[in-house]
Design a protein around this motif. Structure first.
Motif, PDB file in Angstrom:
ATOM      1  N   SER A  34       0.837  -1.133  -0.026  1.00  0.00           N
ATOM      2  CA  SER A  34      -0.175   0.030   0.072  1.00  0.00           C
ATOM      3  C   SER A  34       0.973   1.270   0.027  1.00  0.00           C
ATOM      4  O   SER A  34       1.744   1.333   0.736  1.00  0.00           O
ATOM      5  CB  SER A  34      -0.963   0.092   1.310  1.00  0.00           C
ATOM      6  N   HIS A  35       0.392   2.348  -0.780  1.00  0.00           N
ATOM      7  CA  HIS A  35       0.781   3.634  -0.423  1.00  0.00           C
ATOM      8  C   HIS A  35      -0.163   4.253   0.762  1.00  0.00           C
ATOM      9  O   HIS A  35      -1.177   3.848   1.092  1.00  0.00           O
ATOM     10  CB  HIS A  35       0.402   4.655  -1.586  1.00  0.00           C
ATOM     11  N   GLU A  36       0.795   5.135   1.501  1.00  0.00           N
ATOM     12  CA  GLU A  36       0.184   5.668   2.601  1.00  0.00           C
ATOM     13  C   GLU A  36       0.102   7.137   2.452  1.00  0.00           C
ATOM     14  O   GLU A  36       1.137   7.619   2.218  1.00  0.00           O
ATOM     15  CB  GLU A  36       0.514   5.094   3.880  1.00  0.00           C
ATOM     16  N   VAL A  37      -1.189   7.688   2.674  1.00  0.00           N
ATOM     17  CA  VAL A  37      -1.388   9.339   2.304  1.00  0.00           C
ATOM     18  C   VAL A  37      -1.698   9.920   3.726  1.00  0.00           C
ATOM     19  O   VAL A  37      -2.768   9.265   4.351  1.00  0.00           O
ATOM     20  CB  VAL A  37      -2.474   9.622   1.585  1.00  0.00           C
ATOM     21  N   PHE A  38      -1.087  10.854   4.189  1.00  0.00           N
ATOM     22  CA  PHE A  38      -1.595  11.453   5.237  1.00  0.00           C
ATOM     23  C   PHE A  38      -2.013  13.093   4.934  1.00  0.00           C
ATOM     24  O   PHE A  38      -1.179  13.684   4.178  1.00  0.00           O
ATOM     25  CB  PHE A  38      -0.479  11.780   6.308  1.00  0.00           C
ATOM     26  N   TYR A  39      -3.007  13.629   5.375  1.00  0.00           N
ATOM     27  CA  TYR A  39      -3.501  15.087   5.291  1.00  0.00           C
ATOM     28  C   TYR A  39      -3.607  15.489   6.416  1.00  0.00           C
ATOM     29  O   TYR A  39      -4.563  15.168   7.340  1.00  0.00           O
ATOM     30  CB  TYR A  39      -4.619  14.982   4.384  1.00  0.00           C
ATOM     31  N   MET A  40      -3.014  16.349   6.865  1.00  0.00           N
ATOM     32  CA  MET A  40      -3.125  17.155   8.210  1.00  0.00           C
ATOM     33  C   MET A  40      -4.254  18.151   8.395  1.00  0.00           C
ATOM     34  O   MET A  40      -4.352  19.145   7.550  1.00  0.00           O
ATOM     35  CB  MET A  40      -1.785  17.998   8.485  1.00  0.00           C
ATOM     36  N   LEU A  41      -5.298  17.910   9.293  1.00  0.00           N
ATOM     37  CA  LEU A  41      -6.214  18.692   9.540  1.00  0.00           C
ATOM     38  C   LEU A  41      -5.947  19.868  10.230  1.00  0.00           C
ATOM     39  O   LEU A  41      -6.507  20.823  10.414  1.00  0.00           O
ATOM     40  CB  LEU A  41      -7.561  17.730  10.045  1.00  0.00           C
ATOM     41  N   LEU A  46       8.848   2.069   2.044  1.00  0.00           N
ATOM     42  CA  LEU A  46       9.723   3.207   2.558  1.00  0.00           C
ATOM     43  C   LEU A  46       9.467   2.885   4.119  1.00  0.00           C
ATOM     44  O   LEU A  46       8.431   3.183   4.665  1.00  0.00           O
ATOM     45  CB  LEU A  46       9.231   4.577   1.983  1.00  0.00           C
ATOM     46  N   PRO A  47      10.462   2.648   4.880  1.00  0.00           N
ATOM     47  CA  PRO A  47      10.342   2.632   6.419  1.00  0.00           C
ATOM     48  C   PRO A  47       9.998   4.034   6.855  1.00  0.00           C
ATOM     49  O   PRO A  47      10.525   5.043   6.291  1.00  0.00           O
ATOM     50  CB  PRO A  47      11.718   2.193   6.893  1.00  0.00           C
ATOM     51  N   HIS A  48       8.816   4.131   7.503  1.00  0.00           N
ATOM     52  CA  HIS A  48       8.529   5.435   8.280  1.00  0.00           C
ATOM     53  C   HIS A  48       8.219   5.034   9.415  1.00  0.00           C
ATOM     54  O   HIS A  48       7.550   4.223  10.097  1.00  0.00           O
ATOM     55  CB  HIS A  48       7.415   5.975   7.290  1.00  0.00           C
ATOM     56  N   ALA A  49       7.801   6.323  10.358  1.00  0.00           N
ATOM     57  CA  ALA A  49       7.057   6.476  11.680  1.00  0.00           C
ATOM     58  C   ALA A  49       6.443   7.947  11.629  1.00  0.00           C
ATOM     59  O   ALA A  49       7.162   8.668  10.948  1.00  0.00           O
ATOM     60  CB  ALA A  49       8.080   6.094  12.725  1.00  0.00           C
ATOM     61  N   PHE A  50       5.504   7.978  12.662  1.00  0.00           N
ATOM     62  CA  PHE A  50       5.160   9.394  12.851  1.00  0.00           C
ATOM     63  C   PHE A  50       4.432   9.541  14.126  1.00  0.00           C
ATOM     64  O   PHE A  50       4.234   8.643  14.825  1.00  0.00           O
ATOM     65  CB  PHE A  50       3.772   9.516  11.610  1.00  0.00           C
ATOM     66  N   GLY A  51       4.344  10.934  14.514  1.00  0.00           N
ATOM     67  CA  GLY A  51       3.886  11.086  15.594  1.00  0.00           C
ATOM     68  C   GLY A  51       3.403  12.790  15.859  1.00  0.00           C
ATOM     69  O   GLY A  51       4.153  13.367  15.005  1.00  0.00           O
ATOM     70  N   ALA A  52       2.926  13.175  16.880  1.00  0.00           N
ATOM     71  CA  ALA A  52       2.643  14.444  17.057  1.00  0.00           C
ATOM     72  C   ALA A  52       3.955  15.264  17.578  1.00  0.00           C
ATOM     73  O   ALA A  52       4.759  14.649  18.098  1.00  0.00           O
ATOM     74  CB  ALA A  52       1.629  14.635  18.221  1.00  0.00           C
ATOM     75  N   VAL A  86      -0.233  19.224  19.044  1.00  0.00           N
ATOM     76  CA  VAL A  86      -1.298  17.994  18.921  1.00  0.00           C
ATOM     77  C   VAL A  86      -1.277  17.615  17.406  1.00  0.00           C
ATOM     78  O   VAL A  86      -0.780  18.440  16.622  1.00  0.00           O
ATOM     79  CB  VAL A  86      -2.770  18.219  19.601  1.00  0.00           C
ATOM     80  N   ALA A  87      -2.125  16.485  16.896  1.00  0.00           N
ATOM     81  CA  ALA A  87      -1.986  16.186  15.590  1.00  0.00           C
ATOM     82  C   ALA A  87      -3.394  15.748  15.237  1.00  0.00           C
ATOM     83  O   ALA A  87      -4.006  14.936  16.216  1.00  0.00           O
ATOM     84  CB  ALA A  87      -1.038  15.493  15.269  1.00  0.00           C
ATOM     85  N   ASP A  88      -4.037  16.261  14.244  1.00  0.00           N
ATOM     86  CA  ASP A  88      -5.459  15.629  13.652  1.00  0.00           C
ATOM     87  C   ASP A  88      -5.079  15.507  12.448  1.00  0.00           C
ATOM     88  O   ASP A  88      -5.041  16.123  11.270  1.00  0.00           O
ATOM     89  CB  ASP A  88      -6.356  16.716  14.208  1.00  0.00           C
ATOM     90  N   VAL A  89      -5.395  13.910  11.770  1.00  0.00           N
ATOM     91  CA  VAL A  89      -4.601  13.860  10.490  1.00  0.00           C
ATOM     92  C   VAL A  89      -5.721  12.634   9.810  1.00  0.00           C
ATOM     93  O   VAL A  89      -6.294  11.767  10.812  1.00  0.00           O
ATOM     94  CB  VAL A  89      -3.364  13.325  10.514  1.00  0.00           C
ATOM     95  N   VAL A  90      -5.824  12.853   8.798  1.00  0.00           N
ATOM     96  CA  VAL A  90      -6.612  11.865   7.915  1.00  0.00           C
ATOM     97  C   VAL A  90      -5.719  10.791   7.277  1.00  0.00           C
ATOM     98  O   VAL A  90      -4.418  11.337   6.762  1.00  0.00           O
ATOM     99  CB  VAL A  90      -7.547  12.245   6.887  1.00  0.00           C
TER     100      VAL A  90
END
Length: 156
Positions: A56-63, A90-96, A101-105
């Motif tokens: 899968s491709h992974e898409v993040f959109y920051m609200l 592609l190895p990845h990680a993410f966080g606020a 804070v973070a609100d993401v789709v």
């Protein structure tokens, strides 16, 4: 005459949810062409263990808010209105971010049914299950864990 496919409409409050120790998760669509979710993270909270997807491709959109992404060997900060597309492998990680804070789709395509994965991640974050319980499920959920103990620091 060929039957037409139906549209998926998810009204506010109708999505399945999973509580996290440091945030909340709503599963908007699970499997098929896409999997879509909304993730809300408290200040400085990690979103998922370092991993990659084979399919899968992974898409993040920051609200709202700010997130830190580790994309391979690169650290990137993304704010409200920003978009990140991560290709398979592609190895990845993410966080606020530590101060926001973070609100993401989050959208994965093609979609793979992952609701049980997110429920298990929530249980792990609350101390109700061990991380090792997900290791045998990597192929099932197309989430393949990476060894990045301090993912928030760029490699030398």
């Amino acid at each position: 005459m060929e039957a037409m496919a139906e549209a998926l409409v998810v009204q506010p409050g109708a999505a399945a949810g999973a509580s996290l120790a440091d945030g909340a998760f709503e599963l908007l669509a699970d499997g098929g062409a896409v999997s879509a979710s909304r993730l809300t993270l408290k200040t400085g909270a990690d979103g998922a263990p370092p991993h990659h997807h084979k399919l899968s491709h992974e898409v993040f959109y920051m609200l709202d808010g700010t997130m830190l992404f580790r994309l391979g060997d690169t650290l990137t900060t993304v704010r409200k209105g920003g978009l990140v597309i991560i290709p398979p492998g592609l190895p990845h990680a993410f966080g606020a971010e530590d101060d926001d804070v973070a609100d993401v789709v989050v959208v994965l395509s093609p979609g793979i049914e992952r609701f049980e994965y997110f429920e298990q991640l929530g249980a792990i974050s609350r101390g109700e299950a061990k991380f090792e319980s997900l290791v045998p499920e990597q192929d099932r959920y197309d989430v393949h864990f990476e060894d990045m103990p301090d993912w928030r620091s760029a490699p030398a």
